[in-house]
Design a protein around this motif. Structure first.
Motif, PDB file in Angstrom:
ATOM      1  N   ILE A   1      93.986 -33.179 -22.944  1.00  0.00           N
ATOM      2  CA  ILE A   1      94.500 -34.527 -23.198  1.00  0.00           C
ATOM      3  C   ILE A   1      94.403 -34.830 -24.685  1.00  0.00           C
ATOM      4  N   ILE A   2      95.511 -35.300 -25.264  1.00  0.00           N
ATOM      5  CA  ILE A   2      95.501 -35.802 -26.635  1.00  0.00           C
ATOM      6  C   ILE A   2      95.795 -37.295 -26.575  1.00  0.00           C
TER       7      ILE A   2
ATOM      8  N   GLY B   1      87.148 -38.310 -22.286  1.00  0.00           N
ATOM      9  CA  GLY B   1      87.603 -37.012 -21.797  1.00  0.00           C
ATOM     10  C   GLY B   1      88.729 -36.414 -22.609  1.00  0.00           C
ATOM     11  N   ALA B   2      89.226 -37.144 -23.630  1.00  0.00           N
ATOM     12  CA  ALA B   2      90.302 -36.610 -24.465  1.00  0.00           C
ATOM     13  C   ALA B   2      89.797 -35.432 -25.289  1.00  0.00           C
ATOM     14  N   ASP B   3      90.673 -34.453 -25.517  1.00  0.00           N
ATOM     15  CA  ASP B   3      90.313 -33.281 -26.317  1.00  0.00           C
ATOM     16  C   ASP B   3      90.596 -33.500 -27.793  1.00  0.00           C
TER      17      ASP B   3
ATOM     18  N   VAL C   1      95.132 -27.454 -29.634  1.00  0.00           N
ATOM     19  CA  VAL C   1      94.486 -27.721 -28.346  1.00  0.00           C
ATOM     20  C   VAL C   1      94.875 -26.658 -27.330  1.00  0.00           C
ATOM     21  N   MET C   2      96.144 -26.265 -27.324  1.00  0.00           N
ATOM     22  CA  MET C   2      96.594 -25.244 -26.381  1.00  0.00           C
ATOM     23  C   MET C   2      95.940 -23.895 -26.649  1.00  0.00           C
TER      24      MET C   2
ATOM     25  N   PRO D   1      95.145 -20.105 -23.699  1.00  0.00           N
ATOM     26  CA  PRO D   1      95.553 -19.027 -24.608  1.00  0.00           C
ATOM     27  C   PRO D   1      96.842 -18.329 -24.214  1.00  0.00           C
ATOM     28  N   THR D   2      97.198 -18.353 -22.928  1.00  0.00           N
ATOM     29  CA  THR D   2      98.438 -17.686 -22.524  1.00  0.00           C
ATOM     30  C   THR D   2      99.674 -18.440 -23.007  1.00  0.00           C
ATOM     31  N   LEU D   3      99.516 -19.692 -23.454  1.00  0.00           N
ATOM     32  CA  LEU D   3     100.644 -20.450 -23.978  1.00  0.00           C
ATOM     33  C   LEU D   3     100.736 -20.366 -25.492  1.00  0.00           C
ATOM     34  N   SER D   4      99.805 -19.662 -26.107  1.00  0.00           N
ATOM     35  CA  SER D   4      99.844 -19.473 -27.547  1.00  0.00           C
ATOM     36  C   SER D   4     100.808 -18.349 -27.911  1.00  0.00           C
ATOM     37  N   GLU D   5     101.352 -18.394 -29.114  1.00  0.00           N
ATOM     38  CA  GLU D   5     102.240 -17.342 -29.588  1.00  0.00           C
ATOM     39  C   GLU D   5     101.484 -16.252 -30.339  1.00  0.00           C
TER      40      GLU D   5
END
Length: 229
Positions: free
Chosen positions: A79-80, A98-100, A119-120, A125-129
């Motif tokens: 959460i942002i 609870g926000a990151d 944050v991702m 990590p699977t959504l990182s490039e």
């Protein structure tokens, strides 16, 4: 597979701006104007990250964040918090809910996307490039290529996602159900044995390249990616 970002913002102009920037960056934008709509989107689409405005009608963003953290399905969703409040006490309150991360309006699109990607990287990590290297393998999400000792390993799209998940979550055991949720997604309904089929295909491709024992079966529990034989 593009990440789904839920934008919870009740001001139409700001919501449209956020949707535009998120979409331009290659993500899938979901939208909600209040807590009720947000929960409906969460039930229907299981977003990967939530941009949450502090000031919402009926239920505030802080209260909604606390509710999200108390639910099993959403407790780990990043959460942002978006807010016009710049006071340090408000920032602490947002993070304690609870926000990151926390972004104060007005913010630049570049800052927003940098925060989303940071944050991702931490949470998904699977959504990182970023390239991933482990066990003699190197995997590039952007080129969709896997190499071992400089040689390309041909993988189907599901085997690629499965390997990416394993490499970014090494040494941990995952059940078939967990792998289905993480790799196939919660909105896809397939049998658990489907996992076994793709595990066999992935193992065969790795073994053909001389990489044995990376995908381990943990009897009664599931599967694990490990470089320790």
């Amino acid at each position: 597979m593009s990440a789904k970002i839920l934008i919870v913002e009740d001001e139409p102009a700001i919501q449209e701006l956020l949707v535009f920037n998120v979409t331009q960056a290659g993500f899938v934008a979901l939208r909600a104007s209040d807590a009720e709509e947000a929960w409906q989107q969460i039930r229907d689409y299981a977003p990967d990250l939530i941009l949450l405005d502090w000031m919402l009608p009926s239920t505030s963003g802080v209260v909604l964040a606390k509710q999200l953290r108390s639910e099993a399905r959403t407790k780990d969703v990043p959460i942002i918090m978006l807010t016009a409040r710049g006071d340090e006490r408000d920032k602490v309150l947002g993070l304690e809910s609870g926000a990151d991360d926390y972004i104060t309006k007005p913010f630049s699109p570049r800052e927003l996307m940098a925060r989303i990607r940071a944050v991702m990287r931490r949470h998904i990590p699977t959504l990182s490039e970023d390239k991933v290297a482990s066990g003699g393998l190197e995997l590039s999400p952007t080129s969709h290529r896997v190499t071992a000792k400089g040689l390309t390993i041909e993988l189907g799209p599901t085997e690629f996602r499965l390997l990416h998940f394993f490499m970014t979550h090494a040494e941990r055991v995952y059940s078939r159900t967990q792998l289905l949720d993480q790799v196939w997604g919660t909105q896809v309904f397939v049998e658990e044995r489907t996992v076994d089929v793709h595990i066999r295909r992935l193992r065969a491709s790795l073994e053909a390249s001389g990489l044995d024992g990376l995908i381990q079966t943990v009897r009664g529990s599931g599967y694990r990616f490990s470089t320790n034989s």
